[in-house]
Scaffold this motif. Structure first.
Motif, short mmCIF file in Angstrom:
data_model
loop_
_atom_site.label_atom_id
_atom_site.label_comp_id
_atom_site.label_asym_id
_atom_site.label_seq_id
_atom_site.Cartn_x
_atom_site.Cartn_y
_atom_site.Cartn_z
N ASP A 1 2.43 7.91 10.86
CA ASP A 1 0.44 8.14 10.52
C ASP A 1 0.78 9.36 9.21
OD1 ASP A 1 0.72 10.73 12.46
OD2 ASP A 1 -0.66 9.83 13.14
N THR A 2 1.93 9.79 9.50
CA THR A 2 1.77 10.63 7.95
C THR A 2 2.90 10.15 6.96
OG1 THR A 2 1.51 12.43 9.00
CG2 THR A 2 2.05 13.35 7.53
N LEU A 3 2.15 10.48 5.54
CA LEU A 3 2.93 9.98 4.54
C LEU A 3 3.57 11.52 4.17
CD1 LEU A 3 4.36 8.69 2.14
CD2 LEU A 3 1.95 8.41 1.62
N ILE A 4 4.13 11.70 3.23
CA ILE A 4 5.35 13.15 2.52
C ILE A 4 5.06 12.53 1.41
CG2 ILE A 4 5.78 15.41 2.45
CD1 ILE A 4 6.31 15.01 6.02
N ILE A 5 3.84 13.40 0.21
CA ILE A 5 4.76 13.61 -0.97
C ILE A 5 5.24 14.54 -1.94
CG2 ILE A 5 3.90 12.58 -3.90
CD1 ILE A 5 2.41 10.58 -1.78
N GLU A 6 6.17 14.58 -2.64
CA GLU A 6 6.23 15.59 -2.74
C GLU A 6 6.14 15.58 -4.98
OE1 GLU A 6 10.56 19.09 -3.42
OE2 GLU A 6 10.79 17.41 -4.34
N LEU A 7 5.36 16.74 -5.21
CA LEU A 7 4.80 16.34 -6.87
C LEU A 7 5.88 17.85 -7.37
CD1 LEU A 7 1.00 16.33 -6.66
CD2 LEU A 7 2.75 14.20 -7.17
N GLY A 8 6.91 16.63 -8.43
CA GLY A 8 7.51 18.36 -8.91
C GLY A 8 7.69 19.02 -10.16
N SER A 9 6.69 18.26 -10.78
CA SER A 9 6.23 18.99 -11.94
C SER A 9 4.99 19.61 -12.44
CB SER A 9 6.86 18.00 -13.41
OG SER A 9 6.15 16.86 -12.68
N PRO A 10 4.66 20.12 -13.40
CA PRO A 10 3.07 20.49 -13.65
C PRO A 10 2.18 18.92 -13.91
CG PRO A 10 4.57 21.57 -14.80
CD PRO A 10 5.59 20.52 -13.81
N ILE A 11 0.82 19.55 -13.79
CA ILE A 11 0.09 17.79 -14.07
C ILE A 11 -0.63 17.98 -15.33
CG2 ILE A 11 -2.05 16.67 -12.73
CD1 ILE A 11 -0.44 17.33 -9.33
N TYR A 12 -0.62 17.11 -15.91
CA TYR A 12 -1.19 17.82 -17.27
C TYR A 12 -1.92 15.51 -17.71
CZ TYR A 12 1.50 22.28 -18.01
OH TYR A 12 1.80 23.24 -17.84
N PHE A 13 -2.91 15.96 -18.83
CA PHE A 13 -3.54 15.19 -18.69
C PHE A 13 -2.69 13.44 -19.22
CE2 PHE A 13 -2.55 17.05 -22.93
CZ PHE A 13 -2.66 15.62 -23.33
N ALA A 14 -1.55 13.94 -20.16
CA ALA A 14 -0.55 12.66 -19.73
C ALA A 14 -0.45 12.20 -18.63
CB ALA A 14 0.76 13.57 -20.99
N ALA A 15 -0.35 12.80 -17.79
CA ALA A 15 1.34 12.26 -16.41
C ALA A 15 -0.40 11.72 -15.24
CB ALA A 15 1.29 13.41 -15.81
N ALA A 16 -1.50 12.56 -15.54
CA ALA A 16 -2.28 12.66 -14.55
C ALA A 16 -2.51 10.95 -14.06
CB ALA A 16 -3.95 12.66 -15.15
N GLY A 17 -2.67 9.82 -14.85
CA GLY A 17 -3.44 8.36 -14.37
C GLY A 17 -1.77 7.70 -13.70
N TYR A 18 -0.79 8.64 -14.52
CA TYR A 18 0.71 7.81 -13.68
C TYR A 18 0.79 8.44 -12.29
CZ TYR A 18 5.12 7.44 -12.22
OH TYR A 18 6.88 7.52 -11.37
N LEU A 19 0.39 9.94 -12.18
CA LEU A 19 0.57 10.20 -10.82
C LEU A 19 -0.36 9.32 -9.70
CD1 LEU A 19 1.21 13.62 -11.78
CD2 LEU A 19 2.66 12.70 -10.60
N LYS A 20 -1.64 9.30 -9.98
CA LYS A 20 -2.58 8.51 -9.50
C LYS A 20 -2.40 7.22 -9.05
CE LYS A 20 -7.38 6.54 -9.56
NZ LYS A 20 -8.65 6.65 -10.06
N GLU A 21 -1.43 6.67 -10.12
CA GLU A 21 -0.94 5.11 -9.68
C GLU A 21 -0.42 5.91 -8.60
OE1 GLU A 21 -0.40 3.29 -13.37
OE2 GLU A 21 -2.50 3.70 -13.92
N ARG A 22 1.11 5.95 -8.85
CA ARG A 22 2.42 6.57 -8.00
C ARG A 22 1.71 7.15 -6.20
NH1 ARG A 22 5.64 4.86 -5.90
NH2 ARG A 22 7.76 5.29 -5.54
N ILE A 23 0.92 7.34 -6.39
CA ILE A 23 -0.03 7.95 -5.34
C ILE A 23 -0.34 7.30 -4.41
CG2 ILE A 23 -0.97 9.52 -3.97
CD1 ILE A 23 -0.71 12.30 -5.96
N LEU A 24 -1.30 6.16 -4.89
CA LEU A 24 -1.76 5.19 -3.69
C LEU A 24 -0.86 4.05 -3.52
CD1 LEU A 24 -5.14 5.15 -6.38
CD2 LEU A 24 -4.78 6.65 -3.99
N ARG A 25 -0.25 3.81 -4.70
CA ARG A 25 1.11 3.32 -3.95
C ARG A 25 2.24 3.36 -3.45
NH1 ARG A 25 5.69 1.83 -7.71
NH2 ARG A 25 4.94 3.20 -8.76
N TRP A 26 2.05 4.62 -3.02
CA TRP A 26 2.87 5.18 -1.73
C TRP A 26 1.63 5.37 -0.68
CZ3 TRP A 26 5.21 9.48 -4.84
CH2 TRP A 26 6.63 9.05 -5.04
N VAL A 27 0.70 5.64 -0.92
CA VAL A 27 -0.17 4.93 -0.25
C VAL A 27 -0.41 3.62 0.84
CG1 VAL A 27 -3.07 5.04 0.87
CG2 VAL A 27 -1.33 6.57 -0.07
#
Length: 641
Positions: free
Chosen positions: A514-540
């Motif tokens: 029941d636990t999902l662990i995700i590692e974010l490995g770099s700074p989170i800037y405007f250019a990457a925000a949309g991608y990271l959101k989609e990637r996290i929710l896809r993993w979920v």
């Protein structure tokens, strides 16, 4: 519950956010411009000691000169004489390559090395002109001034370019902006140098066949067209002599490779070629047989040229463009050579101090009839092999050049141009690093494309186009990394407390279904925000689908390992809020692990930490987050029942 809390101890996280904007800005600025903290040893010392320390930092000779010894003197003298034997033919050759009077090449090997000895930090670097910059400046300045129709203006613009190049280099060093040079990646330099070497070799075909008139364009198509449309003017005498000199120089290099202790043989070989060529051309009257010579070389030290610098508006933009590009080329080569040789001696080479040294030597050089100089690999490698100990080897080289200028310059007027072409061609072969290109092809195809874009851009278009295209591809790659940062799903290595990428380590498995662990490995800037959101929710979503298929129950907890997130902007914070709202609607709790100081400050100020449950949702380690959060969720589940 108390027993469980005793078994898993919670480590405190500092949420005070005590740094002010000014202190945070100063800290970030210091890490950007002064990552090595070069003045740390001056903290707390008297004002006089601080002043002396700063002076020694910016004028390194004050640091090493008091410790100079006779033993070092012997090694430096030998190294200085050795590199002078290489500097004489190279200076004449590269000046010819730049369409400058050959004597200017010798001038440029006299004053700049003296200045570098004062301000340079590398004990192995030998100062001089380089073929790539010589041809590059000639190709740009040649558009606004003719070396044949108005040689004085042409030379003056070269001196002016050296002045502006020096100003740019010194400014970059003083402002600690060495980071800008890093945009010229190793792949770019490899391709650019190889492409430059090829077009320089093609340019030397003019000397080999004895042509007097040749195209001023540098691309291979124009060069070969000019060469083969003048076949009626080829001279076989020049070809034979050129092949002989070329073969001799190559043989000396092969002997050095077979017998390393004879490293000095290819060093003096160019001087032998020049001397033999002079004697031969003098005895057989080479000009009568199509063997063109350098021509008169006047005796005397560098004439003052400070009043010849040309700042007219119609030339200024061209000179500034040439200077800016040349500054980056010269710095990237000189600093790379200095650092490489410094590593062999276990010495630290300060790139910013080298920029200041290069800047001052080009500014002063421009006042004394010198054009652009840097730290060429050929001379520096010879300086290192000859056993140099300090920057004094440059001084001894300059003294040797001074003696040549005062007494021996006219001797070299009979130097055959074909001899110089052979010297340049052999030197350029060493710059074509095909092994590095093959290594790039095997290891990183994108880096290989960057290298090849620089190479083919230089060979088929121009040096400027090749360099710009390659740099643009390098920047595009960096932007892609920013826009698509690394992230991965983590699993536990059985029997350990380690959590690793499940794709890289197939044996790593989720500890709790029941636990999902995700590692974010770099700074989170405007250019990457949309991608990271989609990637996290896809993993979920994938995890929930897998849980349903395996009948493991509902996903309850998402842990974001923030250890690699060194910075975050407002768009990135907004992305985390969006992710939290989405997970909240699914009744999934979110926790953060090991966030960095600057990131925590922003998350506290934006009230994100408060939104996800306060400090109880931030943990030191994944183990702690799983244990305490899982226990909390179980307790909440029982209480609700």
């Amino acid at each position: 519950m108390e027993a469980f809390e005793g078994a898993v101890q919670r480590n405190a996280v500092n949420f005070s956010g005590g740094r002010t904007f000014l202190s945070s800005f100063k800290s970030d600025l210091k890490e950007t411009l002064l990552p090595d903290d070069p003045f740390r040893h001056l903290k707390g010392r008297p004002a006089g000691a601080v002043a002396v320390g700063l002076l020694r930092y910016f004028v390194p000779i004050l640091e090493w000169a008091p410790k100079y010894s006779l033993a070092k003197f012997r090694y430096d003298l030998l190294a200085g004489v050795t590199i002078a034997s290489l500097a004489i033919p190279q200076g004449i050759s590269y000046a010819r390559l730049a369409n400058l009077p050959p004597i200017v090449g010798l001038y440029s090997s006299f004053v700049p090395p003296l200045v570098y000895a004062l301000f340079g930090s590398s004990t192995s670097l030998a100062v001089g002109t380089v073929a790539g910059a010589s041809l590059f400046l000639a190709s740009i300045i040649g558009h606004v001034a003719s070396a044949t129709e108005d040689p004085q203006l042409y030379s003056n613009l070269f001196f002016t370019a050296a002045f502006f190049t020096g100003v740019i280099e010194a400014a970059l060093g003083i402002l600690r902006l060495g980071i800008l040079v890093d945009f010229l990646s190793r792949s770019t330099i490899t391709g650019f140098m190889a492409g430059t070497a090829c077009i320089v070799i093609f340019q030397q075909l003019k000397g080999f066949v004895g042509l007097q008139h040749f195209t001023t364009r540098t691309d291979v198509v124009s060069t070969l067209h000019s060469l083969f449309t003048q076949t009626d003017q080829w001279r076989w005498e020049s070809v034979v002599l050129g092949v002989f000199f070329f073969g001799f120089l190559l043989i000396t290099k092969l002997i050095r490779n077979k017998i390393p202790r004879l490293f000095w043989l290819p060093v003096i070989a160019p001087l032998i070629v020049v001397v033999v060529g002079c004697v031969f051309a003098y005895l057989v009257h080479g000009e009568d047989h199509g063997i063109h010579i350098v021509g008169p070389l006047k005796k005397g030290l560098n004439p003052v040229s400070i009043y010849d610098l040309n700042f007219e508006s119609k030339y200024l933009s061209t000179v500034l463009n040439a200077s800016l590009m040349a500054a980056f080329l010269a710095l990237s080569e000189g600093i790379a050579v200095g650092r490489s040789l410094g590593m062999l001696k276990n010495e630290q080479t300060d790139g910013n101090k080298e920029m200041i040294a290069f800047g001052f030597m080009n500014i002063v050089g421009s006042f004394f009839s010198c054009y652009l100089t840097t730290g060429p690999f050929s001379r520096s490698a010879v300086n290192y092999d000859a056993g140099c100990k300090t920057q004094m080897s440059n001084v001894f080289m300059a003294i040797c050049i001074m003696l040549v200028l005062l007494f021996l310059a006219p001797v070299f007027e009979y130097t055959p141009l074909v001899a110089l072409s052979a010297i340049i061609s052999v030197a350029m072969i060493g710059l074509i690093d095909y092994q590095e290109a093959y290594h790039l092809f095997k290891v990183d195809k994108y880096d290989f494309c960057i290298c090849m874009s620089a190479f083919f851009g230089v060979v088929f278009f121009s040096m400027t186009i090749g360099l710009l295209v390659s740099v643009m591809l390098s920047i595009l790659r960096a932007l892609l990394y920013v826009a698509r940062p690394t992230s991965c799903k983590l699993g536990n290595i059985a029997g350990t407390e380690l959590y690793r990428d499940v794709l890289l380590y197939p044996n790593s498995k989720p500890l709790l279904s029941d636990t999902l662990i995700i590692e974010l490995g770099s700074p989170i800037y405007f250019a990457a925000a949309g991608y990271l959101k989609e990637r996290i929710l896809r993993w979920v979503e994938e995890e929930e689908i897998n849980n349903i298929a395996d009948k493991d129950g509902h996903l309850k907890h998402v842990i974001l390992d923030m250890g690699g997130v060194t910075a975050i902007d407002n768009t990135g914070i907004g992305m985390l809020f969006d992710v939290h709202r989405n997970l909240q609607n699914r009744e999934i709790k979110i926790s953060l692990v090991n966030p960095r100081e600057g990131v925590v400050e922003k998350l506290v100020l934006s009230r994100y930490i408060e939104t996800i449950g306060g400090k109880e949702s931030v943990f030191l380690s994944i183990k702690e987050a799983i244990a305490l959060t899982h226990f909390s969720l179980e307790c909440n589940g029982h209480s609700s029942q």
